[in-house]
Design a protein around this motif. Structure first.
Motif, PDB file in Angstrom:
ATOM      1  N   THR A  54       0.726  -1.087   0.120  1.00 14.60           N
ATOM      2  CA  THR A  54      -0.037  -0.007  -0.090  1.00 14.60           C
ATOM      3  C   THR A  54       0.731   1.319  -0.112  1.00 14.60           C
ATOM      4  O   THR A  54       0.474   2.295  -0.577  1.00 14.60           O
ATOM      5  N   LEU A  55       2.250   1.122   0.652  1.00 16.03           N
ATOM      6  CA  LEU A  55       2.768   2.499   0.690  1.00 16.03           C
ATOM      7  C   LEU A  55       3.641   2.715  -0.499  1.00 16.03           C
ATOM      8  O   LEU A  55       4.383   3.680  -0.610  1.00 16.03           O
ATOM      9  N   GLU A  56       3.561   1.632  -1.433  1.00 12.07           N
ATOM     10  CA  GLU A  56       4.280   1.838  -2.733  1.00 12.07           C
ATOM     11  C   GLU A  56       3.239   1.971  -4.035  1.00 12.07           C
ATOM     12  O   GLU A  56       3.676   2.807  -4.922  1.00 12.07           O
ATOM     13  N   GLN A  57       1.810   1.686  -3.708  1.00 13.59           N
ATOM     14  CA  GLN A  57       0.713   1.850  -4.795  1.00 13.59           C
ATOM     15  C   GLN A  57      -0.134   2.676  -4.431  1.00 13.59           C
ATOM     16  O   GLN A  57      -1.162   2.520  -5.061  1.00 13.59           O
ATOM     17  N   GLY A  58      -0.487   2.805  -2.966  1.00 10.93           N
ATOM     18  CA  GLY A  58      -1.924   3.132  -2.703  1.00 10.93           C
ATOM     19  C   GLY A  58      -2.586   2.228  -2.917  1.00 10.93           C
ATOM     20  O   GLY A  58      -2.689   0.998  -2.569  1.00 10.93           O
ATOM     21  N   ALA A  59      -3.908   2.774  -3.411  1.00  8.32           N
ATOM     22  CA  ALA A  59      -5.064   1.928  -3.735  1.00  8.32           C
ATOM     23  C   ALA A  59      -4.754   0.903  -5.224  1.00  8.32           C
ATOM     24  O   ALA A  59      -5.502  -0.013  -5.176  1.00  8.32           O
ATOM     25  N   GLY A  60      -3.621   1.287  -5.868  1.00  9.98           N
ATOM     26  CA  GLY A  60      -3.577   0.467  -7.014  1.00  9.98           C
ATOM     27  C   GLY A  60      -3.324   1.232  -8.199  1.00  9.98           C
ATOM     28  O   GLY A  60      -3.068   2.751  -8.220  1.00  9.98           O
ATOM     29  N   ARG A  61      -3.219   0.649  -9.486  1.00  5.26           N
ATOM     30  CA  ARG A  61      -2.807   1.229 -10.640  1.00  5.26           C
ATOM     31  C   ARG A  61      -4.191   1.825 -11.123  1.00  5.26           C
ATOM     32  O   ARG A  61      -5.168   1.279 -11.306  1.00  5.26           O
ATOM     33  N   VAL A  62      -4.215   3.225 -11.744  1.00  4.59           N
ATOM     34  CA  VAL A  62      -5.510   3.822 -12.154  1.00  4.59           C
ATOM     35  C   VAL A  62      -5.923   3.173 -13.367  1.00  4.59           C
ATOM     36  O   VAL A  62      -5.383   2.503 -14.088  1.00  4.59           O
ATOM     37  N   ASN A  63      -7.444   2.960 -13.207  1.00  5.70           N
ATOM     38  CA  ASN A  63      -8.152   2.026 -14.043  1.00  5.70           C
ATOM     39  C   ASN A  63      -9.034   2.935 -14.780  1.00  5.70           C
ATOM     40  O   ASN A  63     -10.144   3.174 -14.532  1.00  5.70           O
ATOM     41  N   VAL A  64      -8.767   3.541 -15.877  1.00  6.89           N
ATOM     42  CA  VAL A  64      -9.431   4.681 -16.586  1.00  6.89           C
ATOM     43  C   VAL A  64     -10.782   4.262 -16.961  1.00  6.89           C
ATOM     44  O   VAL A  64     -11.850   4.640 -16.587  1.00  6.89           O
ATOM     45  N   GLU A  65     -11.022   3.256 -17.777  1.00  9.62           N
ATOM     46  CA  GLU A  65     -12.237   2.565 -18.394  1.00  9.62           C
ATOM     47  C   GLU A  65     -13.101   2.112 -17.038  1.00  9.62           C
ATOM     48  O   GLU A  65     -14.429   2.659 -17.193  1.00  9.62           O
ATOM     49  N   GLY A  66     -12.671   1.620 -16.016  1.00  6.15           N
ATOM     50  CA  GLY A  66     -13.398   1.264 -14.799  1.00  6.15           C
ATOM     51  C   GLY A  66     -14.135   2.699 -13.987  1.00  6.15           C
ATOM     52  O   GLY A  66     -15.318   2.510 -13.888  1.00  6.15           O
ATOM     53  N   ALA A  67     -13.160   3.597 -13.980  1.00  6.28           N
ATOM     54  CA  ALA A  67     -13.591   4.718 -13.356  1.00  6.28           C
ATOM     55  C   ALA A  67     -14.487   5.567 -14.125  1.00  6.28           C
ATOM     56  O   ALA A  67     -15.677   6.018 -13.351  1.00  6.28           O
ATOM     57  N   VAL A  68     -14.428   5.630 -15.434  1.00  5.29           N
ATOM     58  CA  VAL A  68     -15.429   6.378 -16.301  1.00  5.29           C
ATOM     59  C   VAL A  68     -16.642   5.426 -16.271  1.00  5.29           C
ATOM     60  O   VAL A  68     -17.904   6.024 -16.200  1.00  5.29           O
ATOM     61  N   ARG A  69     -16.632   4.217 -16.236  1.00  7.57           N
ATOM     62  CA  ARG A  69     -18.031   3.367 -16.268  1.00  7.57           C
ATOM     63  C   ARG A  69     -18.761   3.846 -15.043  1.00  7.57           C
ATOM     64  O   ARG A  69     -19.971   3.764 -15.172  1.00  7.57           O
ATOM     65  N   VAL A  70     -18.209   3.639 -13.776  1.00  5.39           N
ATOM     66  CA  VAL A  70     -18.761   3.837 -12.545  1.00  5.39           C
ATOM     67  C   VAL A  70     -19.283   5.519 -12.686  1.00  5.39           C
ATOM     68  O   VAL A  70     -20.435   5.570 -12.177  1.00  5.39           O
ATOM     69  N   ALA A  71     -18.574   6.431 -13.126  1.00  3.80           N
ATOM     70  CA  ALA A  71     -18.735   7.817 -12.998  1.00  3.80           C
ATOM     71  C   ALA A  71     -20.258   8.077 -13.972  1.00  3.80           C
ATOM     72  O   ALA A  71     -21.059   8.809 -13.605  1.00  3.80           O
ATOM     73  N   ALA A  72     -20.497   7.498 -14.916  1.00  3.76           N
ATOM     74  CA  ALA A  72     -21.444   7.423 -15.811  1.00  3.76           C
ATOM     75  C   ALA A  72     -22.765   6.832 -15.263  1.00  3.76           C
ATOM     76  O   ALA A  72     -23.977   7.073 -15.547  1.00  3.76           O
ATOM     77  N   ARG A  73     -22.476   5.968 -14.121  1.00  5.63           N
ATOM     78  CA  ARG A  73     -23.885   5.362 -13.503  1.00  5.63           C
ATOM     79  C   ARG A  73     -24.147   6.028 -12.167  1.00  5.63           C
ATOM     80  O   ARG A  73     -24.951   5.664 -11.570  1.00  5.63           O
ATOM     81  N   ILE A  74     -23.283   7.224 -11.584  1.00 12.90           N
ATOM     82  CA  ILE A  74     -23.790   7.861 -10.705  1.00 12.90           C
ATOM     83  C   ILE A  74     -25.031   8.803 -11.275  1.00 12.90           C
ATOM     84  O   ILE A  74     -25.016   9.525 -12.282  1.00 12.90           O
ATOM     85  N   VAL A  75     -26.089   8.826 -10.052  1.00 13.83           N
ATOM     86  CA  VAL A  75     -27.170   9.630 -10.616  1.00 13.83           C
ATOM     87  C   VAL A  75     -26.694  11.222 -10.803  1.00 13.83           C
ATOM     88  O   VAL A  75     -26.067  11.583  -9.817  1.00 13.83           O
ATOM     89  N   SER A  76     -27.470  11.944 -11.423  1.00 16.32           N
ATOM     90  CA  SER A  76     -27.285  13.199 -11.742  1.00 16.32           C
ATOM     91  C   SER A  76     -27.376  14.054 -10.658  1.00 16.32           C
ATOM     92  O   SER A  76     -26.621  15.411 -10.438  1.00 16.32           O
ATOM     93  N   ASN A  77     -28.294  13.596  -9.531  1.00 15.13           N
ATOM     94  CA  ASN A  77     -28.582  14.603  -8.266  1.00 15.13           C
ATOM     95  C   ASN A  77     -27.372  14.166  -7.227  1.00 15.13           C
ATOM     96  O   ASN A  77     -28.167  14.494  -6.198  1.00 15.13           O
ATOM     97  N   CYS A  78     -26.440  13.739  -7.535  1.00 12.67           N
ATOM     98  CA  CYS A  78     -25.562  12.968  -6.498  1.00 12.67           C
ATOM     99  C   CYS A  78     -25.438  13.986  -5.312  1.00 12.67           C
ATOM    100  O   CYS A  78     -25.490  13.530  -4.024  1.00 12.67           O
ATOM    101  N   ALA A  79     -25.034  15.297  -5.481  1.00  6.80           N
ATOM    102  CA  ALA A  79     -24.664  16.153  -4.741  1.00  6.80           C
ATOM    103  C   ALA A  79     -25.607  16.549  -3.649  1.00  6.80           C
ATOM    104  O   ALA A  79     -25.376  16.771  -2.669  1.00  6.80           O
ATOM    105  N   SER A  80     -26.837  16.202  -3.928  1.00  2.00           N
ATOM    106  CA  SER A  80     -28.019  16.450  -2.931  1.00  2.00           C
ATOM    107  C   SER A  80     -28.462  15.356  -2.102  1.00  2.00           C
ATOM    108  O   SER A  80     -29.321  15.570  -1.337  1.00  2.00           O
TER     109      SER A  80
END
Length: 280
Positions: free
Chosen positions: A105-131
């Motif tokens: 963990t002290l060398e990689q943190g949470a791991g190697r960035v996964n762009v496809e996975g991160a974008v896929r999750v972002a697209a599935r978050i509701v638009s009013n999430c901040a409220s």
């Protein structure tokens, strides 16, 4: 360094890592041929045989090359869902990161960035999430919590680093956490006081768990409350590693002890002189 004495902050760094070794990219056309440019001073960095400045490529290594990859991932996430808060962007990047076998963990943190996975999750978050309120559902649809890139499965680490420890559990991405709100930072979810790291019940919902320390047993994979590391299963506070049974919140492996947010390696972190005591 405090008053000329080196102190350790005990923070878990980095948050995530990204490719940064010999990354090939375009040269700045205005710098090509200029005496101050790197590619002029070090011509071995040049790639290809393009004759025009606008088409020339070079490679470099370091965090200056990996940082734009993470920034680009964040930009694509916000393009997919402009309503994401800064803390949620950071949380998704870490949650979907792919742990690297053999790195701790002290060398990689949470791991190697996964762009496809991160974008896929972002697209599935509701638009009013901040409220949303703490513990409210924040997904428009369910999905498998891993993804495939170039025929290889990228298993998500499913953990979020919060300075002195990390949160884990699928509810981090299924339900809105109060710590994702505007003006919050992820460390707010795990306050540290009087030597004790705790999980805030007002900024995180049930089903979110806290590990108060860094895992250094040949890499870490967090998944639905279960940690898998190099074929080792950690669950319900029990670890089997190198023939040793460890439990009760303490991790003992290869001479390294992690407990209550403190990392001890070979009896100490850094020098064992009196002036080198860790600082919370």
């Amino acid at each position: 360094t405090v008053n000329g004495v080196k102190k350790y902050d005990d923070l878990i760094k980095p948050d995530i890592v990204a490719p940064g070794n010999k990354v090939i990219a375009a040269c700045s056309p205005s710098s090509v041929g200029q005496p101050y440019s790197l590619v002029t001073q070090y011509p071995t960095l040049k790639c290809g045989t393009a004759s025009t400045a606008a088409d020339q490529l070079m490679y470099l290594s370091g965090t200056s090359m990996s940082a734009p990859i993470v920034a680009g991932a964040a930009a694509m996430m916000i393009e997919a869902n402009p309503n994401l808060t800064p803390a949620l962007v950071k949380a998704i990047l870490m949650y979907t990161a792919q742990p690297i076998p053999g790195a701790n963990t002290l060398e990689q943190g949470a791991g190697r960035v996964n762009v496809e996975g991160a974008v896929r999750v972002a697209a599935r978050i509701v638009s009013n999430c901040a409220s949303l309120g703490n513990g409210a559902s924040m997904l428009t649809s369910t999905f498998d919590q891993d993804n495939s890139i170039a025929g290889q499965t990228c298993v998500w680490g499913r953990g979020i680093i919060t300075n002195f420890g990390f949160l884990y559990g699928s509810n981090l991405i299924t339900y809105w956490q109060g710590v994702y709100a505007q003006g919050k930072v992820l460390a707010d979810a795990t306050p540290y006081s009087l030597g004790l790291l705790t999980r805030s019940i007002t900024l995180t919902c049930s089903g979110v768990f806290l590990y108060s320390g860094a895992i250094t047993n040949n890499g870490t994979l967090l998944s639905d409350g279960t940690v898998l590391s190099s074929g080792t299963v950690l669950a319900d506070g029990t670890l089997l590693a190198s023939g040793t049974l460890l439990s009760d919140g303490t991790l003992l492996s290869d001479g390294t002890i992690l407990s209550d947010g403190t990392l001890l390696s070979d009896r100490t972190l850094g020098d064992d002189t009196v002036c080198m005591q860790p600082v919370p």
